[in-house]
Design a protein around this motif. Structure first.
Motif, PDB file in Angstrom:
ATOM      1  N   GLN A   1     -45.386  65.801 -48.657  1.00  0.00           N
ATOM      2  CA  GLN A   1     -45.788  64.416 -48.088  1.00  0.00           C
ATOM      3  C   GLN A   1     -46.575  64.880 -46.883  1.00  0.00           C
ATOM      4  OE1 GLN A   1     -45.330  62.006 -49.746  1.00  0.00           O
ATOM      5  NE2 GLN A   1     -43.999  62.922 -51.300  1.00  0.00           N
ATOM      6  N   MET A   2     -46.871  66.038 -46.495  1.00  0.00           N
ATOM      7  CA  MET A   2     -47.705  66.357 -45.166  1.00  0.00           C
ATOM      8  C   MET A   2     -48.976  65.936 -45.495  1.00  0.00           C
ATOM      9  SD  MET A   2     -45.805  70.023 -44.256  1.00  0.00           S
ATOM     10  CE  MET A   2     -46.837  70.241 -42.800  1.00  0.00           C
ATOM     11  N   SER A   3     -49.730  65.533 -44.384  1.00  0.00           N
ATOM     12  CA  SER A   3     -51.098  65.175 -44.632  1.00  0.00           C
ATOM     13  C   SER A   3     -51.995  66.059 -44.405  1.00  0.00           C
ATOM     14  CB  SER A   3     -51.438  63.882 -43.386  1.00  0.00           C
ATOM     15  OG  SER A   3     -52.763  63.635 -43.529  1.00  0.00           O
ATOM     16  N   ILE A   4     -53.276  66.271 -45.225  1.00  0.00           N
ATOM     17  CA  ILE A   4     -54.160  67.036 -44.771  1.00  0.00           C
ATOM     18  C   ILE A   4     -55.420  66.414 -44.478  1.00  0.00           C
ATOM     19  CG2 ILE A   4     -53.052  69.027 -46.386  1.00  0.00           C
ATOM     20  CD1 ILE A   4     -55.390  68.059 -48.528  1.00  0.00           C
ATOM     21  N   HIS A   5     -55.289  65.121 -44.436  1.00  0.00           N
ATOM     22  CA  HIS A   5     -56.357  64.365 -44.046  1.00  0.00           C
ATOM     23  C   HIS A   5     -56.069  62.953 -43.514  1.00  0.00           C
ATOM     24  CE1 HIS A   5     -60.275  62.054 -44.036  1.00  0.00           C
ATOM     25  NE2 HIS A   5     -60.904  62.658 -45.077  1.00  0.00           N
ATOM     26  N   PHE A   6     -56.565  62.470 -42.005  1.00  0.00           N
ATOM     27  CA  PHE A   6     -55.568  61.351 -41.616  1.00  0.00           C
ATOM     28  C   PHE A   6     -56.262  59.933 -42.262  1.00  0.00           C
ATOM     29  CE2 PHE A   6     -59.492  62.780 -38.968  1.00  0.00           C
ATOM     30  CZ  PHE A   6     -59.868  61.469 -38.909  1.00  0.00           C
TER      31      PHE A   6
ATOM     32  N   ASN B   1     -48.116  57.107 -46.837  1.00  0.00           N
ATOM     33  CA  ASN B   1     -48.648  58.137 -46.100  1.00  0.00           C
ATOM     34  C   ASN B   1     -50.151  58.738 -46.470  1.00  0.00           C
ATOM     35  OD1 ASN B   1     -46.987  59.061 -48.041  1.00  0.00           O
ATOM     36  ND2 ASN B   1     -46.507  61.142 -47.448  1.00  0.00           N
ATOM     37  N   LEU B   2     -50.996  58.638 -45.459  1.00  0.00           N
ATOM     38  CA  LEU B   2     -52.249  59.025 -45.901  1.00  0.00           C
ATOM     39  C   LEU B   2     -52.673  60.672 -45.876  1.00  0.00           C
ATOM     40  CD1 LEU B   2     -54.324  56.285 -43.652  1.00  0.00           C
ATOM     41  CD2 LEU B   2     -53.391  55.983 -45.964  1.00  0.00           C
TER      42      LEU B   2
END
Lengths: 317, 317
Positions: free
Chosen positions: B165-170, B179-180
């Motif tokens: 679920q961590m983002s690599i692109h805002f 979650n983007l």
């Protein structure tokens, strides 16, 4: 821990000056005049100057039991060793615990400054008593410190907490290490100013970067300036993306946010909370607090003194 | 820890079946036939089936001292409680430790499956003896588990480790929670297949997603297919961005990578290492190992058995 009664000196080693203070538990008893680092040509002389200050403080406070030194750079906490301070000439491979300990006869802790700030907030500040805390400082760069499972977390090589280097865009702006999308290249003070200049220019308004400090942008936003509000919204989006990623990874109890940018208050915190809520599950979000730091300039002194006090019983001399 | 001599049952609760095995230390003594979850209409019946299996195993291995159950969902580890299993009907708010403990008379641990995999790799696998370990499984989604300061780290509400679920692109693709830029929307099995279809189409080649499983793309890359190699490079860029962010935050000693996608081997690991090196400081990178998981399908049984064995002395019954 029985540190309430322990008195310790906290030393906050900055790029241009060194601040010293005496703490007993969470009470800052006295702050000494700063030592100007540029007045001393080499580390040994500077460490002797610190030791002399501590000796004088020990006359007034004979119960001083330890010294905690926080430095802006990479340390080996276990050995009390400074690997390198990028912004202080000559500070490479300095066995600070040994030298300062020999001079003063006191046990010494040597900690990274962002970790010391986190420790201060966890031990006596905005995250007191919480088990899992992520503390960050927003300024020229973005620093961080972690308390996990109720203890300071430093990582394998004492380098944990580098929140400013985390990526928010896999093809984004390069950070200091060539790392694409580094958070501090979006929300550092200078980057916020540059971005504001850009947004004003798009609206046909000329502004110098010097007119677009986070403080000036906050004032403009408070006065109803839509562009300034937009800029804060974007800063919140970028910062919120990074903090949401940290929340997914660590499921912390709190983020403690300090530093100049954090002083924008609700202008930052309100859109930041909205952004994070939109990025997180109910369980992760509802278990999370976003709080401003309790301490500001004094966090280094308090955090390092607290750490040294808490460890004084176990540190060898 | 004195678990070498402790024998325990490990239960790996999946979406469609439950696998059970008996472990003594790191040795998997016996694997039982799986229980098909669809054969049982409600949790109570399924838990009774588990208990019956354990009773039979206890006849053969009378030294069985504990049962460790890993589940694909949110638990309260301290209480041995299952909050919810999204993919198993009826599993909401189940006091699994209490029910299974009452039926078997044994101490029970209830853990999230990704945490159990991390525990297996740390206790007996690819990261044995390391202090700070990030384990991840690459499959339909991306799961993770953390060992920090030499202990399992679960977070404030037992939800830590959600690397996918961590983002690599805002401004990237939405994940399950809106979650983007969620990592698993880039490197999940289906997303890799879709991306490969897209890259082939750009080159004028028609492929179905079913022909573009990670395994098929790996085989094509091994056979010299440039597009397949490009796809693996992109997967490594996306995954490397997320892992580099985790490395900046946690300065771990190792990443352990398991799951189907990891079986691409050097096709994934070589560009992944190059990407991470390009994103990290020397100190963080040189202190870091990227290793494939030692265990595959049996990691759930081994991890849960190990956890239950290690905790059997302190668990109340």
């Amino acid at each position: 821990m029985t540190s309430q009664a322990v008195t310790a000196v906290g030393v906050d080693f900055g790029g241009t000056s060194i601040k010293l203070g005496v703490c007993r538990g969470e009470t800052l008893l006295e702050t000494d005049a700063p030592i100007i680092t540029g007045d001393y040509k080499e580390p040994d002389a500077l460490i002797r100057a610190m030791a002399e200050r501590v000796e004088k403080l020990c006359v007034k406070y004979p119960d001083i039991a330890a010294i905690g030194v926080g430095v802006p750079g990479l340390v080996d906490f276990d050995k009390g060793f400074v690997h390198v301070l990028t912004n202080v000439p000559g500070w490479h491979h300095i066995p600070l615990r040994k030298i300062l300990g020999d001079l003063t006869g006191l046990p010494i802790t040597v900690e990274n400054d962002a970790n010391a700030m986190a420790y201060a907030e966890w031990r006596y500040g905005a995250a007191k008593g919480m088990k899992n805390v992520v503390a960050l400082t927003l300024g020229t760069g973005v620093g961080g410190g972690l308390i996990l499972n109720g203890q300071m977390y430093r990582g394998g090589h004492f380098s944990a907490g580098e929140i400013g280097q985390m990526s928010i865009h896999f093809e984004g702006t390069s950070g200091h290490y060539g790392n694409l999308g580094a958070l501090e290249k979006y929300v550092g003070n200078n980057q916020i100013a540059e971005h504001a200049v850009h947004r004003y220019a798009q609206a046909g308004v000329h502004r110098e970067a010097s007119e677009c400090t986070p403080k000036a942008i906050a004032e403009a936003a408070h006065a109803g300036d839509d562009i300034a509000r937009q800029v804060w919204g974007e800063v919140a989006d970028w910062l919120g993306t990074a903090l949401a990623s940290i929340a997914w990874l660590l499921n912390p109890d709190a983020f403690v946010i300090g530093g100049g940018v954090a002083q924008a208050g609700p202008l930052l915190f309100e859109p930041l909370e909205a952004k994070m809520k939109s990025m997180l599950s109910t369980v992760v979000w509802e278990g999370l607090k976003l709080v401003p730091a309790k301490f500001s300039n004094e966090s280094g002194i308090i955090g390092n003194a607290a750490l040294a006090a808490d460890m004084s019983a176990t540190l060898s001399r």
